[in-house]
Design a protein around this motif. Sequence first.
Motif, mmCIF file in Angstrom:
data_model
loop_
_atom_site.group_PDB
_atom_site.id
_atom_site.type_symbol
_atom_site.label_atom_id
_atom_site.label_comp_id
_atom_site.label_asym_id
_atom_site.label_seq_id
_atom_site.Cartn_x
_atom_site.Cartn_y
_atom_site.Cartn_z
ATOM 1 N N CYS A 1 29.913 55.443 50.175
ATOM 2 C CA CYS A 1 31.355 55.302 50.455
ATOM 3 C C CYS A 1 31.693 55.858 51.838
ATOM 4 C CB CYS A 1 32.166 56.020 49.380
ATOM 5 S SG CYS A 1 33.933 56.067 49.762
ATOM 6 N N LEU A 2 32.243 54.989 52.703
ATOM 7 C CA LEU A 2 32.600 55.387 54.069
ATOM 8 C C LEU A 2 33.570 56.564 54.081
ATOM 9 C CD1 LEU A 2 32.716 54.851 57.152
ATOM 10 C CD2 LEU A 2 34.543 53.196 56.670
ATOM 11 N N PHE A 3 34.587 56.538 53.228
ATOM 12 C CA PHE A 3 35.598 57.603 53.281
ATOM 13 C C PHE A 3 35.065 58.915 52.698
ATOM 14 C CE2 PHE A 3 39.560 54.629 53.659
ATOM 15 C CZ PHE A 3 39.120 54.232 54.909
ATOM 16 N N CYS A 4 34.136 58.864 51.729
ATOM 17 C CA CYS A 4 33.474 60.103 51.292
ATOM 18 C C CYS A 4 32.687 60.703 52.464
ATOM 19 C CB CYS A 4 32.545 59.848 50.110
ATOM 20 S SG CYS A 4 33.398 59.631 48.527
ATOM 21 N N LYS A 5 32.095 59.828 53.298
ATOM 22 C CA LYS A 5 31.344 60.310 54.476
ATOM 23 C C LYS A 5 32.287 60.943 55.498
ATOM 24 C CE LYS A 5 27.435 57.186 54.000
ATOM 25 N NZ LYS A 5 26.976 55.839 54.280
ATOM 26 N N ILE A 6 33.486 60.399 55.650
ATOM 27 C CA ILE A 6 34.469 61.021 56.556
ATOM 28 C C ILE A 6 34.880 62.387 56.007
ATOM 29 C CG2 ILE A 6 36.868 60.819 57.375
ATOM 30 C CD1 ILE A 6 36.285 57.851 57.970
ATOM 31 N N VAL A 7 35.118 62.479 54.703
ATOM 32 C CA VAL A 7 35.471 63.770 54.086
ATOM 33 C C VAL A 7 34.360 64.792 54.334
ATOM 34 C CG1 VAL A 7 35.844 64.966 51.879
ATOM 35 C CG2 VAL A 7 36.976 62.766 52.309
ATOM 36 N N GLU B 1 30.340 63.397 57.921
ATOM 37 C CA GLU B 1 29.132 62.647 58.295
ATOM 38 C C GLU B 1 29.460 61.442 59.174
ATOM 39 O OE1 GLU B 1 27.246 63.859 53.992
ATOM 40 O OE2 GLU B 1 27.331 61.732 54.515
ATOM 41 N N VAL B 2 30.729 60.990 59.110
ATOM 42 C CA VAL B 2 31.222 59.909 59.981
ATOM 43 C C VAL B 2 32.430 60.492 60.707
ATOM 44 C CG1 VAL B 2 32.408 57.668 59.967
ATOM 45 C CG2 VAL B 2 30.370 58.006 58.541
ATOM 46 N N PRO B 3 32.493 60.342 62.048
ATOM 47 C CA PRO B 3 33.612 60.940 62.784
ATOM 48 C C PRO B 3 34.926 60.204 62.539
ATOM 49 C CG PRO B 3 32.185 59.700 64.272
ATOM 50 C CD PRO B 3 31.528 59.655 62.925
ATOM 51 N N ALA C 1 43.956 63.163 56.546
ATOM 52 C CA ALA C 1 44.674 62.050 57.187
ATOM 53 C C ALA C 1 44.046 61.819 58.556
ATOM 54 C CB ALA C 1 46.152 62.378 57.334
ATOM 55 N N PHE C 2 43.729 60.554 58.851
ATOM 56 C CA PHE C 2 43.075 60.234 60.134
ATOM 57 C C PHE C 2 43.557 58.881 60.619
ATOM 58 C CE2 PHE C 2 40.121 57.316 58.045
ATOM 59 C CZ PHE C 2 40.019 57.850 56.764
ATOM 60 N N ARG C 3 43.404 58.658 61.931
ATOM 61 C CA ARG C 3 43.883 57.405 62.523
ATOM 62 C C ARG C 3 42.968 56.243 62.130
ATOM 63 N NH1 ARG C 3 48.281 58.656 65.150
ATOM 64 N NH2 ARG C 3 48.395 60.722 66.054
ATOM 65 N N ASP C 4 43.622 55.106 61.793
ATOM 66 C CA ASP C 4 42.863 53.900 61.453
ATOM 67 C C ASP C 4 42.130 53.412 62.696
ATOM 68 O OD1 ASP C 4 43.197 51.599 58.959
ATOM 69 O OD2 ASP C 4 42.323 50.948 60.880
ATOM 70 N N ILE C 5 40.872 53.016 62.527
ATOM 71 C CA ILE C 5 40.035 52.591 63.658
ATOM 72 C C ILE C 5 40.501 51.255 64.236
ATOM 73 C CG2 ILE C 5 38.278 51.275 62.385
ATOM 74 C CD1 ILE C 5 36.162 52.936 63.916
ATOM 75 N N ASN C 6 41.271 50.495 63.465
ATOM 76 C CA ASN C 6 41.752 49.172 63.890
ATOM 77 C C ASN C 6 43.264 49.090 63.623
ATOM 78 O OD1 ASN C 6 41.859 46.457 64.624
ATOM 79 N ND2 ASN C 6 41.238 45.753 62.595
ATOM 80 N N PRO C 7 44.043 49.843 64.443
ATOM 81 C CA PRO C 7 45.461 50.019 64.110
ATOM 82 C C PRO C 7 46.260 48.718 64.126
ATOM 83 C CG PRO C 7 44.958 50.947 66.273
ATOM 84 C CD PRO C 7 43.648 50.566 65.657
ATOM 85 N N THR D 1 51.752 53.535 65.133
ATOM 86 C CA THR D 1 51.214 54.584 64.248
ATOM 87 C C THR D 1 50.555 53.900 63.061
ATOM 88 O OG1 THR D 1 52.815 56.297 64.824
ATOM 89 C CG2 THR D 1 51.779 56.475 62.663
ATOM 90 N N HIS D 2 49.280 54.175 62.865
ATOM 91 C CA HIS D 2 48.561 53.662 61.681
ATOM 92 C C HIS D 2 47.572 54.747 61.273
ATOM 93 C CE1 HIS D 2 46.238 50.109 59.628
ATOM 94 N NE2 HIS D 2 46.505 51.115 58.793
ATOM 95 N N VAL D 3 47.993 55.511 60.278
ATOM 96 C CA VAL D 3 47.198 56.647 59.798
ATOM 97 C C VAL D 3 46.835 56.389 58.342
ATOM 98 C CG1 VAL D 3 47.305 59.123 59.260
ATOM 99 C CG2 VAL D 3 48.234 58.279 61.428
ATOM 100 N N ALA E 1 44.042 41.549 47.900
ATOM 101 C CA ALA E 1 45.183 42.166 48.606
ATOM 102 C C ALA E 1 44.736 42.808 49.907
ATOM 103 C CB ALA E 1 45.854 43.201 47.714
ATOM 104 N N GLY E 2 43.462 42.597 50.288
ATOM 105 C CA GLY E 2 42.991 43.114 51.572
ATOM 106 C C GLY E 2 42.268 44.440 51.490
ATOM 107 N N GLN E 3 42.027 44.962 50.273
ATOM 108 C CA GLN E 3 41.299 46.237 50.196
ATOM 109 C C GLN E 3 39.839 46.016 50.571
ATOM 110 O OE1 GLN E 3 41.404 48.332 46.402
ATOM 111 N NE2 GLN E 3 40.572 50.210 47.323
ATOM 112 N N ALA F 1 40.414 55.442 47.345
ATOM 113 C CA ALA F 1 41.880 55.378 47.438
ATOM 114 C C ALA F 1 42.373 55.842 48.801
ATOM 115 C CB ALA F 1 42.497 56.245 46.343
ATOM 116 N N HIS F 2 43.324 55.113 49.369
ATOM 117 C CA HIS F 2 43.905 55.518 50.651
ATOM 118 C C HIS F 2 45.284 54.911 50.825
ATOM 119 C CE1 HIS F 2 41.530 51.843 51.319
ATOM 120 N NE2 HIS F 2 42.440 51.495 52.212
ATOM 121 N N ALA F 3 46.161 55.697 51.429
ATOM 122 C CA ALA F 3 47.486 55.223 51.821
ATOM 123 C C ALA F 3 47.457 54.888 53.296
ATOM 124 C CB ALA F 3 48.522 56.314 51.569
#
Length: 117
Positions: A9-15, A18-20, A32-38, A42-44, A95-97, A102-104
């Motif tokens: 899981c990419l977001f587990c790696k961010i937590v 392991e992924v910047p 909370a972090f900035r979306d790589i493809n805003p 503002t796209h967090v 729906a694009g997930q 989970a993420h807002a």
Amino acid sequence: MAGEPQADCLFCKIVAGEVPATVVRESETTVAFRDINPQAPTHVLVIPKVHHPDAASLAAAEPAIAADVLRDAGEVAADEKLDSYRIVFNTGSGAGQTVFHAHAHVLGGRGLQWPPG
Ligand code: AMP
Ligand code: ZN
């Protein structure tokens, strides 16, 4: 087990660091972090540190952490000085997930169409 980190899981790696990511806010239970493809000025993304595949699963399993995600989405919007903004939880690939942790999305800084596409 529900809530445990997932190796693929990419977001587990961010937590885990392991992924910047460009982190703008962190709490005991959320990041909370900035979306790589805003998609807006503002796209967090606000995520729980625990792994659940989508927002409804998170709320069912750990409602207090789901509330933390919403609280932090509001705090991000305040930090970014957004008067108007949108919180989006894409759920399911139709729906694009694309990331099944989970993420807002907190989107703002431009006019936001309603109804959305
Ligand atoms: P969703 O399509 O709702 O699952 O949202 C996933 C979001 O994660 C997309 O908006 C992607 O641009 C974003 N994303 C993917 N990889 C990264 C990354 N390494 N850092 C920050 N955001 C990312
Ligand atoms: Zn995860």
